[in-house]
Design a protein around this motif. Sequence first.
Motif, PDB file in Angstrom:
ATOM      1  N   VAL A  71       0.913  -1.115  -0.050  1.00  0.00           N
ATOM      2  CA  VAL A  71       0.028  -0.030   0.166  1.00  0.00           C
ATOM      3  C   VAL A  71       0.885   1.104   0.184  1.00  0.00           C
ATOM      4  N   VAL A  72       2.157   1.146   0.693  1.00  0.00           N
ATOM      5  CA  VAL A  72       2.833   2.478   0.659  1.00  0.00           C
ATOM      6  C   VAL A  72       3.564   2.560  -0.926  1.00  0.00           C
ATOM      7  N   LEU A  73       4.014   1.628  -1.548  1.00  0.00           N
ATOM      8  CA  LEU A  73       4.417   1.519  -2.910  1.00  0.00           C
ATOM      9  C   LEU A  73       3.442   2.049  -3.770  1.00  0.00           C
ATOM     10  N   GLY A  74       2.085   1.870  -3.465  1.00  0.00           N
ATOM     11  CA  GLY A  74       1.094   2.066  -4.326  1.00  0.00           C
ATOM     12  C   GLY A  74       0.933   3.606  -4.284  1.00  0.00           C
ATOM     13  N   ALA A  75       0.799   3.974  -3.051  1.00  0.00           N
ATOM     14  CA  ALA A  75       0.550   5.489  -2.702  1.00  0.00           C
ATOM     15  C   ALA A  75       1.516   6.358  -3.238  1.00  0.00           C
ATOM     16  N   ILE A  76       2.980   5.866  -3.147  1.00  0.00           N
ATOM     17  CA  ILE A  76       4.028   6.927  -3.390  1.00  0.00           C
ATOM     18  C   ILE A  76       3.802   6.667  -5.201  1.00  0.00           C
ATOM     19  N   SER A  77       3.600   5.706  -5.706  1.00  0.00           N
ATOM     20  CA  SER A  77       3.564   5.711  -7.060  1.00  0.00           C
ATOM     21  C   SER A  77       2.632   6.536  -7.699  1.00  0.00           C
ATOM     22  N   LEU A  78       1.462   6.706  -6.905  1.00  0.00           N
ATOM     23  CA  LEU A  78       0.363   7.393  -7.558  1.00  0.00           C
ATOM     24  C   LEU A  78       0.619   8.784  -7.008  1.00  0.00           C
ATOM     25  N   ALA A  79       1.353   9.331  -6.238  1.00  0.00           N
ATOM     26  CA  ALA A  79       1.686  10.615  -5.551  1.00  0.00           C
ATOM     27  C   ALA A  79       2.585  11.314  -6.110  1.00  0.00           C
ATOM     28  N   PRO A 134     -21.410  -2.356  -9.832  1.00  0.00           N
ATOM     29  CA  PRO A 134     -22.136  -3.101  -8.659  1.00  0.00           C
ATOM     30  C   PRO A 134     -21.420  -3.732  -7.815  1.00  0.00           C
ATOM     31  N   SER A 135     -20.162  -4.346  -8.471  1.00  0.00           N
ATOM     32  CA  SER A 135     -19.317  -5.304  -7.882  1.00  0.00           C
ATOM     33  C   SER A 135     -18.271  -4.804  -7.076  1.00  0.00           C
ATOM     34  N   ALA A 136     -18.109  -3.210  -7.105  1.00  0.00           N
ATOM     35  CA  ALA A 136     -17.102  -2.544  -6.502  1.00  0.00           C
ATOM     36  C   ALA A 136     -16.852  -2.872  -5.017  1.00  0.00           C
ATOM     37  N   ASN A 137     -15.657  -3.228  -4.568  1.00  0.00           N
ATOM     38  CA  ASN A 137     -15.312  -3.143  -3.117  1.00  0.00           C
ATOM     39  C   ASN A 137     -14.155  -2.408  -2.808  1.00  0.00           C
ATOM     40  N   SER A 138     -14.055  -2.481  -1.045  1.00  0.00           N
ATOM     41  CA  SER A 138     -12.794  -1.885  -0.644  1.00  0.00           C
ATOM     42  C   SER A 138     -11.585  -2.674  -1.157  1.00  0.00           C
ATOM     43  N   SER A 139     -10.453  -2.154  -1.348  1.00  0.00           N
ATOM     44  CA  SER A 139      -9.359  -2.843  -1.855  1.00  0.00           C
ATOM     45  C   SER A 139      -7.966  -2.271  -1.723  1.00  0.00           C
ATOM     46  N   LEU A 140      -6.953  -2.662  -2.256  1.00  0.00           N
ATOM     47  CA  LEU A 140      -5.527  -2.138  -1.952  1.00  0.00           C
ATOM     48  C   LEU A 140      -5.357  -0.784  -2.735  1.00  0.00           C
ATOM     49  N   VAL A 214      -7.553   5.594   7.353  1.00  0.00           N
ATOM     50  CA  VAL A 214      -7.790   5.333   5.800  1.00  0.00           C
ATOM     51  C   VAL A 214      -7.961   3.912   5.625  1.00  0.00           C
ATOM     52  N   ILE A 215      -6.714   3.261   6.007  1.00  0.00           N
ATOM     53  CA  ILE A 215      -6.943   1.796   5.333  1.00  0.00           C
ATOM     54  C   ILE A 215      -8.007   1.090   6.061  1.00  0.00           C
ATOM     55  N   MET A 216      -8.430   1.385   7.289  1.00  0.00           N
ATOM     56  CA  MET A 216      -9.449   0.768   8.011  1.00  0.00           C
ATOM     57  C   MET A 216     -10.533   0.702   7.320  1.00  0.00           C
ATOM     58  N   LEU A 217     -10.825   1.830   6.605  1.00  0.00           N
ATOM     59  CA  LEU A 217     -12.377   2.122   6.111  1.00  0.00           C
ATOM     60  C   LEU A 217     -12.172   1.739   4.461  1.00  0.00           C
ATOM     61  N   ILE A 230      -4.654  -6.037  -6.749  1.00  0.00           N
ATOM     62  CA  ILE A 230      -4.534  -4.258  -6.427  1.00  0.00           C
ATOM     63  C   ILE A 230      -6.291  -4.210  -6.080  1.00  0.00           C
ATOM     64  N   PHE A 231      -7.152  -5.253  -6.538  1.00  0.00           N
ATOM     65  CA  PHE A 231      -8.686  -5.015  -6.124  1.00  0.00           C
ATOM     66  C   PHE A 231      -9.057  -5.995  -4.989  1.00  0.00           C
ATOM     67  N   GLU A 232      -8.043  -6.569  -4.354  1.00  0.00           N
ATOM     68  CA  GLU A 232      -8.299  -7.481  -3.367  1.00  0.00           C
ATOM     69  C   GLU A 232      -7.984  -6.689  -1.963  1.00  0.00           C
ATOM     70  N   ARG A 233      -8.731  -7.116  -0.974  1.00  0.00           N
ATOM     71  CA  ARG A 233      -8.415  -6.730   0.424  1.00  0.00           C
ATOM     72  C   ARG A 233      -6.992  -7.395   0.878  1.00  0.00           C
ATOM     73  N   TYR A 234      -6.565  -6.619   2.070  1.00  0.00           N
ATOM     74  CA  TYR A 234      -5.110  -7.011   2.466  1.00  0.00           C
ATOM     75  C   TYR A 234      -5.170  -6.855   3.964  1.00  0.00           C
ATOM     76  N   GLU A 235      -3.786  -7.152   4.348  1.00  0.00           N
ATOM     77  CA  GLU A 235      -3.610  -6.885   5.744  1.00  0.00           C
ATOM     78  C   GLU A 235      -2.511  -5.733   5.651  1.00  0.00           C
ATOM     79  N   ALA A 236      -2.582  -5.313   7.008  1.00  0.00           N
ATOM     80  CA  ALA A 236      -1.447  -3.937   7.015  1.00  0.00           C
ATOM     81  C   ALA A 236      -0.901  -3.888   8.777  1.00  0.00           C
ATOM     82  N   LEU A 237       0.240  -3.602   8.924  1.00  0.00           N
ATOM     83  CA  LEU A 237       0.787  -3.486  10.212  1.00  0.00           C
ATOM     84  C   LEU A 237       0.014  -2.621  11.200  1.00  0.00           C
TER      85      LEU A 237
END
Length: 281
Positions: A71-79, A134-140, A214-217, A230-237
Motif C-alpha cells: 500500500v505504501v508503494l502504491g500510494a507513492i507511485s500515485l502521488a 455494482p461489484s465494486a469493493n474496498s481494496s488495496l 484510511v486503510i481501516m475504511l 490491487i482489487f483485493e483486500r489486504y492486511e497491514a501493520l
Amino acid sequence: MNAKLFQLWCLISVAILLLFLSAVIGFIIIKGAPTLSLSLYFGDTPMLEAMLGLTPIWDGIWPACIGTISVVLGAISLAIVPGIATGIWLTYAKASRFKQALELSVVLLAGVPSILMGLFGFTLIVLLRNTIAPSANSSLLLSSLCLAMLIIPYLSVTTRTALQALPRSLSTCVSALGMTPWQQQRYVLLPQAKKGIVSGVMLSIGRAAEDTAVIMLTGAVANAGLPGGIFERYEALPFTIFYFSSQYQSQTELNMAFGAALSLLCFTTIIFSSASAMARR
C-alpha cells in the motif's frame, strides 16, 4: 538576560521532547524485542512456503508486512509525480487566480484529517456500487488512492520549499547560459534541490506507512492473507496493531501487537535511513 532565558527554555523543551520520544521508543523495543522470531511472522507455516504464498498464514504478521509495503508503494507511485509537479509549477508559475486556488487547495488538502479521507473512499465505493460498478469493493488500490491524496500536499510543499531555498543567482546564471526552462529544471535546479525533495518523499512514506484510519475504511482487514491483487483486500501493520491491541484475548495476541509495532518502527527507520543515504550520495 531575556535571550539567555529564551535559549534555556528552548533547550529544556528539546530535552523534554527527546525524553518522551526515547521513552515511547524504548517501551516499544522492550515489549516488542522478546517477541521477534520466525513464529511472530510466519506462525506454524514453513517460512519458504509462507513467503511464496503457497500456504496460508493464520497466526503471523508476514501478510501484514507485505500489505504495508504494497500500500505504501502504491500510494507513492500515485502521488510522487503529481505532488512534485505541483510543487514545481507553484514555484515558477506567474500569479493568477488559478495559482491562488491551487495553493489554497493544497493547504486545505494538507489539513484534511485521515478519517475524512477514509470516509471519502468508503463513500466512493458506495457510490460506485449504486451506479456504474455494482461489484465494486474496498481494496488495496482504493487505500493507495486515498493515501496518495493525503501525501500529495507533503510532496508539493517540500518540493516548492526546496526550490525556493535555492539562490536566485543560480537561476539567473543558467538563464544567461542560454538554457531553456526545461533544461534549467532538469540539469541544474532539481538536482540542487534534491535533498529537500527526498526529505518530502521520506515524510510522505512515513505518513502513508503509519495511517490506520484510511486503510481501516478502505480495504485493510484481519486474516486476509497475502495481497492477491490491487482489487483485493489486504492486511497491514497499522491495522494489525490496532486490532490486536484493542481486541486481544490472550497474552500471545498482545505480544503480536507489540511485535507488529516494533516491525513497523524498524520498517520506517530502514526507509528513512535508505532515503537519507541516497540523498547524501
